[in-house]
Scaffold this motif. Sequence first.
Motif, PDB file in Angstrom:
ATOM      1  N   VAL A   1       0.829  -1.212   0.000  1.00  0.00           N
ATOM      2  CA  VAL A   1       0.000   0.000   0.000  1.00  0.00           C
ATOM      3  C   VAL A   1       0.858   1.254   0.000  1.00  0.00           C
ATOM      4  O   VAL A   1       0.728   2.120  -0.870  1.00  0.00           O
ATOM      5  CB  VAL A   1      -0.963   0.001   1.210  1.00  0.00           C
ATOM      6  N   LEU A   2       1.763   1.373   0.976  1.00  0.00           N
ATOM      7  CA  LEU A   2       2.618   2.557   1.064  1.00  0.00           C
ATOM      8  C   LEU A   2       3.778   2.516   0.079  1.00  0.00           C
ATOM      9  O   LEU A   2       4.356   3.553  -0.250  1.00  0.00           O
ATOM     10  CB  LEU A   2       3.152   2.714   2.493  1.00  0.00           C
ATOM     11  N   ARG A   3       4.133   1.303  -0.335  1.00  0.00           N
ATOM     12  CA  ARG A   3       5.218   1.095  -1.299  1.00  0.00           C
ATOM     13  C   ARG A   3       6.559   1.635  -0.798  1.00  0.00           C
ATOM     14  O   ARG A   3       7.340   2.210  -1.551  1.00  0.00           O
ATOM     15  CB  ARG A   3       4.854   1.711  -2.655  1.00  0.00           C
ATOM     16  N   THR A   4       6.815   1.416   0.478  1.00  0.00           N
ATOM     17  CA  THR A   4       8.087   1.838   1.067  1.00  0.00           C
ATOM     18  C   THR A   4       9.060   0.677   1.216  1.00  0.00           C
ATOM     19  O   THR A   4      10.183   0.878   1.670  1.00  0.00           O
ATOM     20  CB  THR A   4       7.850   2.455   2.448  1.00  0.00           C
ATOM     21  N   GLY A   5       8.627  -0.527   0.881  1.00  0.00           N
ATOM     22  CA  GLY A   5       9.449  -1.700   1.134  1.00  0.00           C
ATOM     23  C   GLY A   5       9.218  -2.217   2.543  1.00  0.00           C
ATOM     24  O   GLY A   5       8.565  -1.566   3.365  1.00  0.00           O
ATOM     25  N   VAL A   6       9.758  -3.392   2.820  1.00  0.00           N
ATOM     26  CA  VAL A   6       9.584  -4.004   4.142  1.00  0.00           C
ATOM     27  C   VAL A   6      10.621  -3.422   5.099  1.00  0.00           C
ATOM     28  O   VAL A   6      11.828  -3.541   4.861  1.00  0.00           O
ATOM     29  CB  VAL A   6       9.738  -5.534   4.064  1.00  0.00           C
ATOM     30  N   PRO A   7      10.198  -2.785   6.196  1.00  0.00           N
ATOM     31  CA  PRO A   7      11.149  -2.175   7.131  1.00  0.00           C
ATOM     32  C   PRO A   7      12.031  -3.222   7.816  1.00  0.00           C
ATOM     33  O   PRO A   7      11.619  -4.377   8.017  1.00  0.00           O
ATOM     34  CB  PRO A   7      10.246  -1.472   8.156  1.00  0.00           C
ATOM     35  N   ASP A   8      13.219  -2.804   8.213  1.00  0.00           N
ATOM     36  CA  ASP A   8      14.128  -3.709   8.912  1.00  0.00           C
ATOM     37  C   ASP A   8      13.522  -4.211  10.208  1.00  0.00           C
ATOM     38  O   ASP A   8      13.704  -5.384  10.575  1.00  0.00           O
ATOM     39  CB  ASP A   8      15.459  -3.002   9.195  1.00  0.00           C
TER      40      ASP A   8
END
Length: 258
Positions: free
Chosen positions: A124-131
């Motif tokens: 949805v946000l298209r920020t990638g998977v956070p660490d």
Amino acid sequence: MVSSRTVLDDLGYAAELASSLRRLVSLVPSITEAVAVSAPDLLVGATDWCTHPSDLDVPRVRGTKNPDLTAIRALQPDLVLANKEENREIDVRRLRESGVPVYVTDIVTIPGALDSLERLFAGVLRTGVPDWLRAAREEWSGPLPEPRLDVAIAIWRDPWMVVGRNTYTGDLVARLGWRNVFDGGGDRYPHVELAELDRSEIDIVLLPDEPYVFTPDDGPEAFTRTATALCSGRLLTWYGPAMVGARAALTDQVAAGR
């Protein structure tokens, strides 16, 4: 012409969103923290209960159960983030009816939380998977252990209320090897009498600092038969960055009370 896309939230509701999101309002404290840590430039509004990160500086839109819908609309969000348990359906509906897209999460287990957050950030946000999400998945993966402690989790006093069945917190304590003695009832957050908590069949009663703020002088003194442990409500109930390190911290907090 601005390109758009359709996404489905956790309840299967289809929302039409701009291809690139730039303005988010979060009505869920744990998701507010997750966005503020991972994509802070997107967050333009949050509730009064959104207390993490401690230096969060965005306009406030009142509470999770009584959000200021006019203030939310004035912020012109591309998307409002909500949760089935935290927020009222009527507020979600009124925002949608006024043209504000709302994405609703539905989280009742640790695996469900991890999957929902990954869908939110990656899809949805298209920020990638956070660490931190990768770290949380590694920390909480694996089968359920055999229960070694019988616990109750108080969430309110006068009247006493506890965590019941089918909750994120209940699943979390099960993954710590603790059996929630009120998991088998009909309610998710039942009212109980003190005598139901203060009995020898329960190894320990957890007294978190939210939503009721249990303290050394408010909570433990009520118990004469059962041990109690003051613990972090955030670690018990917030899905997001708070999940990282929560296993060891909660284990230590409960050990200190035994």
